[in-house]
Structures are given as structure tokens and as C-alpha cells.
Design an enzyme around this catalytic site. Sequence first.
Site, mmCIF file in Angstrom:
data_model
loop_
_atom_site.group_PDB
_atom_site.id
_atom_site.type_symbol
_atom_site.label_atom_id
_atom_site.label_comp_id
_atom_site.label_asym_id
_atom_site.label_seq_id
_atom_site.Cartn_x
_atom_site.Cartn_y
_atom_site.Cartn_z
ATOM 1 N N LYS A 212 -2.248 -1.367 -3.736
ATOM 2 C CA LYS A 212 -3.196 -0.292 -3.650
ATOM 3 C C LYS A 212 -2.459 1.078 -3.524
ATOM 4 O O LYS A 212 -1.398 0.930 -2.927
ATOM 5 C CB LYS A 212 -3.975 -0.558 -2.308
ATOM 6 C CG LYS A 212 -4.832 0.542 -2.086
ATOM 7 C CD LYS A 212 -5.458 0.447 -0.749
ATOM 8 C CE LYS A 212 -6.179 1.667 -0.340
ATOM 9 N NZ LYS A 212 -6.665 1.508 0.672
ATOM 10 N N LYS B 6 1.009 -1.255 0.178
ATOM 11 C CA LYS B 6 -0.107 0.066 -0.005
ATOM 12 C C LYS B 6 0.860 1.305 0.131
ATOM 13 O O LYS B 6 1.875 1.502 0.974
ATOM 14 C CB LYS B 6 -0.903 0.070 1.288
ATOM 15 C CG LYS B 6 -1.967 1.171 1.396
ATOM 16 C CD LYS B 6 -2.882 0.849 2.177
ATOM 17 C CE LYS B 6 -3.691 2.354 2.629
ATOM 18 N NZ LYS B 6 -4.416 2.094 3.727
HETATM 19 C C1 PBG Z 1 -7.114 2.843 5.592
HETATM 20 C C2 PBG Z 1 -7.538 2.874 4.238
HETATM 21 C C3 PBG Z 1 -7.413 3.812 3.267
HETATM 22 C C4 PBG Z 1 -8.209 3.273 2.103
HETATM 23 C C5 PBG Z 1 -8.530 2.283 2.217
HETATM 24 N N1 PBG Z 1 -8.121 1.812 3.715
HETATM 25 C C6 PBG Z 1 -6.929 5.231 3.153
HETATM 26 C C7 PBG Z 1 -5.913 5.673 3.804
HETATM 27 O O1 PBG Z 1 -4.706 5.119 3.987
HETATM 28 O O2 PBG Z 1 -5.833 6.961 4.092
HETATM 29 C C8 PBG Z 1 -8.242 4.191 0.764
HETATM 30 C C9 PBG Z 1 -9.267 3.798 -0.009
HETATM 31 C C10 PBG Z 1 -9.509 4.806 -1.463
HETATM 32 O O3 PBG Z 1 -8.966 5.818 -1.481
HETATM 33 O O4 PBG Z 1 -10.834 4.466 -1.966
HETATM 34 N N2 PBG Z 1 -8.135 2.234 6.444
#
Ligand code: PBG
Length: 324
Positions: free
Chosen positions: A248, A195
Site C-alpha cells: 500500500k 505500507k
Molecule cells: C490507517 C490507514 C490509512 C489508510 C488505510 N488505513 C491511512 C493512514 O495511514 O493515514 C489509507 C487508505 C487510503 O488512503 O485510501 N488506519
Amino acid sequence: MDFPITRLRRLRRTETLRRMVRETRLHPDHLIQPYFVIPGKDEKKPISSMPGVFQLSIDHLVKEAQLSAEAGVPGVILFGIPSKKDKEGSAAWSADGIVQRATKALKDKVPGVAVIADVCFCEYTDHGHCGVLVDGQVDNDETLENLGKQAISLAEAGVDIVAPSGMMDGMVGAIREALDENGHEQLPIMSYAVKFASAFYGPFREAAESTPAFGDRKGYQMDPANAREAMREAALDASEGADILMVKPALAYLDVLSELRETFEHPVAAYNVSGEMAMIEAAAKNGWIDRERAILETLTSIRRAGADMILTYWATEVARWLNK
Ligand code: PBG
């Protein structure tokens, strides 16, 4: 064999021929629908940066999930916005927490749907960071303990998959151990293994009310420049027992997704994130691109790069198109 013996256009001549040689397929089975759940009744609040996406109270969530299941989407992922936040994010492991209650309602009313729960604290902490703060930094090992509590509580509520997204080192191992010790050795872990600290999460933070109160997430999420490190992240999570590996965001990282597909035998997921959605919606709204074609092309590209499953805000709508 060269031109003129080889003519690649021969198989592009008609739609039927194109269908017969198509290499990549998109099917409702590949899609996972994310939902944002809020406390209360009969609440359906639009999110301005994500047209068509709402914060839903549980009654509306159940209705939406029913439609999603009818369209053939096999799974939903839940993000909860609790009524109270604190410095540890303790609402995340409360037996009557928002996602726990939503899960019970879904398992009761839409039993066929696979409920995936995000395991992280950014929506639950008053500072908006993904764990416990020590000297202004997210403390890795203290956060691991809380992740175990959250995972057990979600397991008890009946989720089908837990999906840790906080990018703590050792999170998959800690969650696996906590689950196994409590009789949940059958519960799979979908790890947000790779991520990145991405600008494309912007709209999600409005939807999940999870913008960090200070600083950013670069101390735990990955540097967008690093692909080799991404393989180390995935290898670490695989060794800790991750059942599914996720990349991601998806679009700016299709190379990473493709390499992960080549390197691992695990099912691979990709998250088509909020900012990726917002860009297409905004351009389509201006009449600058064909919305439906752009969405299908986007999701096809993620499949082509190697994703077995795609988390996308368009899941239900696209499943309906695919069923036509
Ligand atoms: C954190 C989380 C995030 C997303 C999914 N789980 C955001 C972050 O790290 O700030 C982002 C998903 C998206 O942008 O659609 N729990």
C-alpha cells in the site's frame, strides 16, 4: 524469429483475438470494497475529495454492502469513526464500538460477505497517531498490547479477517498470539506488511477523520524510496504468521508488489488508495481522461503486477461493469 516472419499485430487484429490472448483478468472476486462507518441513523455524508464515497451510518452501510454483494464483490473492509476519541484510542476495543456493531449488523443482514476490519488506532486517538504516545513518539511495544485487545474484540464481533495497518514491529505476532490465546486460531490476518508513508492517503484522512494532530507517520510507515526494506517487512510479517500480505499504496509501488509476488507464496493484496482514486476522478471530471477506461486500466495494472486482491473504492461499480 524476426520480422517479417514475426508480426505481433496479427493477434491484435480483432477484439475476439485480443480476448483469446489476454494475459491478465479482472473479476469481481478480486475486489474488496472499503467503507467508512459513523455512529447515528440515516447518515450518508459525502467526502469531498472522494466522489461517490460516503461516511455511512450502519443502516446505510448494510444497504450498500447488500448492493456490493449482489454485484459479486466477496469482501468489504471497514473503517470506523468513533463518537469519542481519547489518547489511547480505547473505543477501538469496546464491545459496542462502531466497527463491532457494524460487523454484527453485516453478519446478520448480509451473511455471505467477508467482513475485514482495519486494526489500527489513528481513527480512535485524539492525537491521530496510530498508537500510544510516549515522549511524543508512538511507542511500539505498548501499542502491541492494545492491538491484541482490538483484534480480540473484533473477532468476538464476528469479523472474517483482521487487517493490521499501523506498521508496528511485531504487530502480526502479537495479534496472532492474542487471537490464539482466546480461541480465535481460525481467524486470518491480512497484514498491511508494506505500507509507505505516502502523500496518496490525503483524501482518506478526511474520510476517516484521522489526520495526525502534529508531525507525520514517517517514524513508523516506510520510506517511499526503499524496496529492499519492503521485502524485510514482508518476510517479518510472514514469519509472524500473516496469512495475506498487502502492499500500500498500489500505483507508485507496482515494482514492490511484483517483487513480493515473486518472493512469497502467500496471497498478495494491494490497496488502490484514496489519492489514486481522487486523481482519476478529478481528471475525469475535467474531461481530461476517460473515467471508465482509466479505472479498468489502473486495476488491470495492479493485477498484472501480481495482486490477487485489490482494495478499491470502485469495487462495486467495477464489479457491475464486469458482469455486463
Ligand atoms: C490507517 C490507514 C490509512 C489508510 C488505510 N488505513 C491511512 C493512514 O495511514 O493515514 C489509507 C487508505 C487510503 O488512503 O485510501 N488506519
